[in-house]
Design a protein around this motif. Structure first.
Motif, PDB file in Angstrom:
ATOM      1  N   THR A 195       0.793  -1.286   0.044  1.00 33.87           N
ATOM      2  CA  THR A 195       0.100   0.147  -0.128  1.00 33.87           C
ATOM      3  C   THR A 195       0.796   1.325   0.001  1.00 33.87           C
ATOM      4  N   GLU A 228      -5.560   6.468   0.619  1.00 36.35           N
ATOM      5  CA  GLU A 228      -4.993   5.711  -0.441  1.00 36.35           C
ATOM      6  C   GLU A 228      -5.554   6.036  -1.748  1.00 36.35           C
ATOM      7  N   LYS A 269      -3.832   2.784  -5.849  1.00 37.84           N
ATOM      8  CA  LYS A 269      -4.167   1.443  -5.077  1.00 37.84           C
ATOM      9  C   LYS A 269      -3.325   0.317  -5.856  1.00 37.84           C
TER      10      LYS A 269
END
Length: 650
Positions: free
Chosen positions: A353, A366, A369
């Motif tokens: 991540t 985030e 991705k």
């Protein structure tokens, strides 16, 4: 009406590394189907009895998100331009990166050089032969991505021109010239300093003890020099400082570095002894980054992100790890500041991540991705169950002891319960009718009600005076209101009466526990013929147990792939899960790197070639020939007909 479609592969938005993907599904329409179009490709349509099936092979674009739309038309002309939608992702985040703040782009490396525009999210990749490394930095004046690595005492670096797409070796230096006693080296970090047109390398060297050294490469004179020798930190070593993760930063003419516990050190000139700038009096530092405009430094340790005012020495925690539910920094890899967005970008390898931390608020998000679906990241998904009733997957994690549900339309993950007080999860199954999830642990069985989110202990053999055992797998005998459980410690098949909570032994003798292998590892019930199938890891065999009289016999002890790979090798620790597709009378065995597919009616077994596509920890099925299973930190889907596979939650 326009035809309605259901997508069977991929069953949700997915991630793939393929250049093309075969999209499959079913359709319904009373007036007949004239056409089904996916991304401009007309699908092949066939009908078996009352089931209409379709498939189309479409190109996959290199992107973090490619929206896929399905259009349908009936024979009488009715159209639906949005009959189905999902998305595909085909780009992997680089495992190392740097940020070109002047041009607002991320430059990283995985199998090639990736350039990611941080303003619009577009990405391009460059493939340059013989260029690799463990770290990367960027020379803006020369438009060079610089990669480097260190192994066995050598330090080597290469440069890739982002304008000409060509690569060249900068140097391959034997550090034993300065440190003849070293037997191990590791590049901790590298940093290009634009005003000096030079790149610095922080290296961990091991001899009698592990120490740090810094090398400097000048692009002006094409020369590598030892900037800081290992003995310059001896005073710190003598005071007990230990070498850990080290990182470099530069500000106002000083080179900053970490790598000794919670210390932040500076050095101004080659050959000088570093000075202590600050210490956090906390856990060892993983990283340091300095904002070139504000002069604020951002540190990462196990507790989160700390802001350091270099001018005043003031420390402020801006993002607390304990307060974060989904985007935790587990296995820290690298971090850089995106100065235009005022964010610290952190790469976490445990969940693959790229975490963006707002430097004003500490909030995490985030954007780019590497996974599929929203929600808390999976770390060790091992066990899986599928609910046809609510179109959800249920996941058990052996390490975190967490239960999750996964929405098959989106791949989104929702935590259900943490069973850490009970022990590691060994298996799960769902009673779809009652919407209850059974959870098997080594010594007890629990029932989780999906409606009320409550958990009830059904049995705990640790508290029993008459039985000792270790549970490994189980299945629900719905007709007789029992659970059949495999016990590897006693090499037996047990039955737990769900009404009386009485546990009885049905039969035993499925091999011995030895050399770390289990005797019985799983069981599946075939209600069609009142048979239980028991998997023995130590014997590499499947037993058939007649539930009328508990007689048992081996029905399968070998299954070879077309490449002559034995899936049921005796003592193979990876052979530990069964899945029964009762509708089609097919029994699957999860092996170390492939699947044994046993046709019960024909008494034949086949296995696809061992490889990543066919590797699972546990599996279930969402429709014929469509397997869904767990593997490391992902849930993936395999189309058995053509061997294509995708990640559907990560």
């Amino acid at each position: 009406m326009a035809p309605k479609v259901e997508i069977t592969f991929p069953i949700s938005s997915a991630k793939t590394d393929a250049s093309t993907l075969t999209i499959k599904g079913t359709a319904t329409e009373d007036d007949g189907i004239a056409d089904i179009v996916i991304e401009g490709v007309s699908a092949d349509i066939s009908q078996t009895n009352s089931t209409i099936q379709w498939q189309a092979k479409i190109p996959v674009k290199k992107s973090f998100k490619q929206n896929i739309n399905i259009q349908t038309q009936s024979s009488n002309g009715h159209r639906n331009n949005k009959a189905g939608q999902f998305s595909l992702s085909s780009l992997d985040l680089p495992y190392m990166f740097t940020i070109d703040n002047e041009n607002h782009r991320l430059i990283g490396y995985s199998s090639g050089i990736m350039v990611l525009n941080l303003s619009d999210g577009t990405a391009s990749t460059l493939s340059v032969g013989n260029i690799s490394g463990s770290h990367i930095t960027y020379n803006n004046s020369l438009s060079l991505a610089i990669t480097a690595s260190s192994y066995g005492g050598s330090l080597k670096a290469s440069a890739v021109s982002l304008t000409s797409n060509s690569g060249v070796s900068l140097f391959n230096y034997d550090m034993k010239q300065n440190n003849p006693e070293i037997d191990y080296s590791l590049l901790e970090d590298m940093l290009h300093v634009e005003p000096q047109n030079a790149t610095y390398f922080l290296v961990r060297l091991r001899s009698a003890r592990t120490k740090l050294a810094i090398y400097k490469y000048s692009f002006d004179n094409d020369k590598l020099s030892l900037y800081m020798s290992t003995d310059k930190l001896d005073d710190f070593y003598h005071n007990g400082a230990q070498v850990g993760q080290g990182r470099l930063a530069f500000f106002n003419g000083l080179l900053y570095f970490t790598g000794l516990d919670d210390l932040i050190l500076t050095i101004a000139n080659e050959g000088e002894t570093p000075e202590l700038a600050k210490r956090t009096y906390n856990s060892p530092l993983k990283s340091i980054n300095i904002h070139s405009i504000t002069g604020l430094a951002y540190l990462i340790d196990s507790s989160g992100v700390i802001e350091l005012n270099i001018a005043t020495g003031e420390l402020t925690r801006i993002s607390n790890e304990a307060d974060e539910a989904n985007l935790k920094i587990g296995y820290f890899r690298h971090s850089q500041i995106d100065e235009q967005n005022n964010e610290l970008m952190v790469l976490d390898l445990s969940t693959d991540t790229l975490i963006e931390i707002n430097l004003s608020t500490g909030e995490r998000k985030e954007t780019f991705k590497n996974g599929i679906g929203e929600g808390r990241k999976l770390t060790t998904p091992t066990d899986i169950a599928y609910s046809k009733k609510n179109k959800k997957l249920y996941i058990g994690e052996s390490e975190s002891k967490m239960l999750y549900s996964i929405n098959l339309s989106t791949g989104d993950r929702s935590p259900l319960s943490n069973l850490s007080v009970y022990g590691a999860i060994n298996d799960i199954l769902i009673d779809d009718e009652s919407q209850q999830l059974y959870v098997l642990l080594s010594n007890n069985v629990h029932l989780f009600d999906l409606a009320t989110k409550t958990i009830t202990e059904l049995i705990n053999v640790k508290s029993s005076n008459y039985y000792r055992g270790t549970f490994t797998g189980f299945d629900l005998d719905k007709a007789n209101n029992k659970l059949l459980i495999t016990d590897t410690e006693n090499s037996s098949l047990m039955a737990l009466d769900l009404s009386t909570k009485v546990l009885n032994t049905l039969t035993s003798g499925f091999g011995n526990n030895k050399d770390g292998n289990s005797s019985t590892t799983d069981v599946k019930i075939n209600s069609t013929n009142n048979i239980a199938y028991v998997l023995s890891q130590s014997l590499g065999a499947i037993f058939s147990v007649n539930l009328s009289n508990n007689d048992k016999s081996i029905i399968l002890d070998s299954c070879l792939s077309s490449y002559n790979e034995e899936i049921l090798a005796p003592g193979d620790w990876g052979v530990e899960q069964l899945f029964l597709d009762e509708d089609n009378q097919v029994l699957y065995v999860v092996g170390s790197a492939s699947l044994a597919i046993y046709n019960i009616e024909s008494n034949t077994c086949a296995a696809p070639r061992a490889g990543l596509a066919n590797s699972f920890f546990d599996i279930t099925s969402t429709s014929k020939d469509q397997l869904v299973g767990t593997y490391f930190n992902v849930v993936k889907q395999l189309d058995l007909k053509n061997g294509e596979h995708v990640i559907i939650s990560k």
